[in-house]
Scaffold this motif. Sequence first.
Motif, short mmCIF file in Angstrom:
data_model
loop_
_atom_site.label_atom_id
_atom_site.label_comp_id
_atom_site.label_asym_id
_atom_site.label_seq_id
_atom_site.Cartn_x
_atom_site.Cartn_y
_atom_site.Cartn_z
N ALA A 243 44.61 -23.92 -63.66
CA ALA A 243 45.48 -22.96 -64.50
C ALA A 243 46.25 -22.91 -65.47
N MET A 244 46.90 -24.33 -65.43
CA MET A 244 47.64 -24.71 -66.43
C MET A 244 47.00 -24.79 -67.84
N PHE A 245 45.52 -25.29 -67.60
CA PHE A 245 44.72 -25.71 -69.18
C PHE A 245 43.83 -24.36 -69.19
N GLY A 246 43.73 -23.45 -68.26
CA GLY A 246 42.85 -22.20 -68.64
C GLY A 246 41.42 -22.54 -68.27
N LEU A 247 41.12 -23.54 -67.53
CA LEU A 247 39.42 -23.86 -67.35
C LEU A 247 39.15 -22.90 -66.52
N PRO A 248 37.78 -22.96 -66.56
CA PRO A 248 36.85 -21.64 -66.12
C PRO A 248 36.81 -21.95 -64.44
N SER A 249 36.83 -23.02 -63.94
CA SER A 249 36.88 -23.41 -62.40
C SER A 249 37.35 -24.70 -61.98
N VAL A 250 37.72 -24.84 -60.99
CA VAL A 250 37.73 -26.18 -60.26
C VAL A 250 36.76 -27.21 -60.55
N ASP A 251 35.28 -26.71 -60.53
CA ASP A 251 34.22 -27.49 -60.74
C ASP A 251 34.27 -28.39 -62.22
N THR A 252 34.87 -27.24 -63.23
CA THR A 252 34.95 -27.85 -64.66
C THR A 252 36.09 -29.02 -64.38
N PHE A 253 36.90 -28.94 -63.91
CA PHE A 253 37.92 -30.08 -63.73
C PHE A 253 37.31 -31.35 -63.20
N TYR A 254 36.58 -31.00 -61.85
CA TYR A 254 36.00 -32.16 -61.31
C TYR A 254 34.81 -32.97 -62.30
N GLN A 255 34.32 -31.99 -63.07
CA GLN A 255 33.29 -32.78 -64.01
C GLN A 255 34.15 -33.48 -65.00
N TRP A 256 35.38 -33.02 -65.44
CA TRP A 256 36.14 -33.96 -66.42
C TRP A 256 36.48 -35.36 -65.59
N ARG A 257 36.83 -35.16 -64.26
CA ARG A 257 37.00 -36.56 -63.68
C ARG A 257 35.94 -37.47 -63.39
N ARG A 258 34.79 -37.06 -63.26
CA ARG A 258 33.64 -37.70 -63.36
C ARG A 258 33.37 -38.55 -64.54
N LYS A 259 33.53 -37.72 -65.71
CA LYS A 259 33.42 -38.24 -67.20
C LYS A 259 34.73 -39.11 -67.47
N ARG A 260 35.86 -39.05 -66.57
CA ARG A 260 37.09 -39.68 -66.89
C ARG A 260 37.69 -39.16 -68.16
N ILE A 261 37.79 -37.95 -68.17
CA ILE A 261 38.58 -37.00 -69.13
C ILE A 261 39.56 -36.50 -68.33
#
Length: 78
Positions: free
Chosen positions: A28-46
């Motif tokens: 919600a804070m960063f306006g990401l499309p979904s939690v899946d996007t956030f977990y993709q960031w985690r896998r890429k260490r972003i």
Amino acid sequence: MAEEPTDPRAILRGGLPGRYLAPEDLVAMFGLPSVDTFYQWRRKRIGPPGFRVGRYLRFDPAAVRAWVTEQTAPEDAA
């Protein structure tokens, strides 16, 4: 007693909350499309550093603020 803000964006603007942030708060804070996007960031260490509490992922608001500051700093500041 003042109520804690419920909008995650207000949390970073208004001071540190009395709780750690969940992935849904950062979405919600960063306006990401979904939690899946956030977990993709985690896998890429972003993204901001997080930690596990059992099976749950949590984020320290101070670490999130520091990460945002680092991302918005001018590149030639080094």
